[in-house]
Design a protein around this motif. Structure first.
Motif, PDB file in Angstrom:
ATOM      1  N   SER A 177      22.745 -15.947 -12.188  1.00 10.17           N
ATOM      2  CA  SER A 177      21.981 -15.996 -10.947  1.00 10.17           C
ATOM      3  C   SER A 177      22.462 -17.140 -10.059  1.00 10.17           C
ATOM      4  N   LEU A 197      21.228 -19.578  -6.527  1.00 13.59           N
ATOM      5  CA  LEU A 197      20.149 -20.026  -5.655  1.00 13.59           C
ATOM      6  C   LEU A 197      20.792 -20.661  -4.433  1.00 13.59           C
ATOM      7  N   SER A 228      17.530 -25.924 -11.130  1.00 12.92           N
ATOM      8  CA  SER A 228      16.143 -25.658 -10.734  1.00 12.92           C
ATOM      9  C   SER A 228      15.401 -24.849 -11.792  1.00 12.92           C
ATOM     10  N   ARG A 229      16.061 -23.919 -12.443  1.00 12.54           N
ATOM     11  CA  ARG A 229      15.386 -23.130 -13.477  1.00 12.54           C
ATOM     12  C   ARG A 229      15.118 -23.947 -14.737  1.00 12.54           C
ATOM     13  N   ALA A 288      20.989 -23.063  -9.168  1.00 17.72           N
ATOM     14  CA  ALA A 288      20.151 -22.120  -9.918  1.00 17.72           C
ATOM     15  C   ALA A 288      19.886 -22.642 -11.328  1.00 17.72           C
ATOM     16  N   ARG A 293      14.248 -22.767 -18.976  1.00 16.73           N
ATOM     17  CA  ARG A 293      15.276 -21.826 -19.448  1.00 16.73           C
ATOM     18  C   ARG A 293      16.238 -21.551 -18.304  1.00 16.73           C
ATOM     19  N   PHE A 294      17.395 -21.014 -18.638  1.00 18.68           N
ATOM     20  CA  PHE A 294      18.410 -20.725 -17.637  1.00 18.68           C
ATOM     21  C   PHE A 294      19.314 -19.618 -18.144  1.00 18.68           C
ATOM     22  N   ARG A 295      20.123 -19.085 -17.264  1.00 13.69           N
ATOM     23  CA  ARG A 295      21.142 -18.105 -17.628  1.00 13.69           C
ATOM     24  C   ARG A 295      22.495 -18.756 -17.356  1.00 13.69           C
ATOM     25  N   PHE A 298      11.266 -23.811 -15.276  1.00 11.33           N
ATOM     26  CA  PHE A 298      10.888 -22.859 -16.315  1.00 11.33           C
ATOM     27  C   PHE A 298      11.294 -23.270 -17.725  1.00 11.33           C
TER      28      PHE A 298
END
Length: 109
Positions: free
Chosen positions: A74, A76, A86-87, A83, A93-95, A91
């Motif tokens: 992803s 941002l 910030s994730r 991305a 977690r991330f990808r 959150f």
């Protein structure tokens, strides 16, 4: 540090324009504050950011991976780094932009 660096650089440009173009010399200290935040956070980002890697593929998350990005990764505002950071903060977690696998941030024991 990456988010703080990005935010301070983005706010530095309008602060300089406000003080110089619109002749608000008394507000010039605001651009100094943003510059004072941008330099240390940028240096810390450069030192620490190169060592942050994906736990699965060991690709760099914040530094330039010098590889093609996964199509599932992803972005941002057009940035893979933004991305990921910030994730992780929002959150936990991330990808991974290199392998595309979702990862959860856990503290080491």
């Amino acid at each position: 540090m990456f988010l703080l660096f990005t935010l301070s650089v983005v706010l530095l440009i309008p602060a300089i324009l406000w003080a110089t173009v619109l002749d608000h010399r008394e507000d010039l200290y605001l651009s100094g504050v943003f510059l004072g935040i941008a330099i240390p956070s940028g240096l810390i980002y450069l030192m620490v950011g190169s060592g942050i890697r994906c736990p699965l593929c060991h690709g760099p998350l914040i530094a330039n991976p010098r590889c093609s990005r996964n199509r599932k990764a992803s972005r941002l505002l057009g940035s893979y780094r933004l991305a990921v950071t910030s994730r992780v903060l929002l959150f936990g977690r991330f990808r991974c932009p290199c392998c595309g696998e979702p990862c959860i941030c856990d503290a080491r024991r």
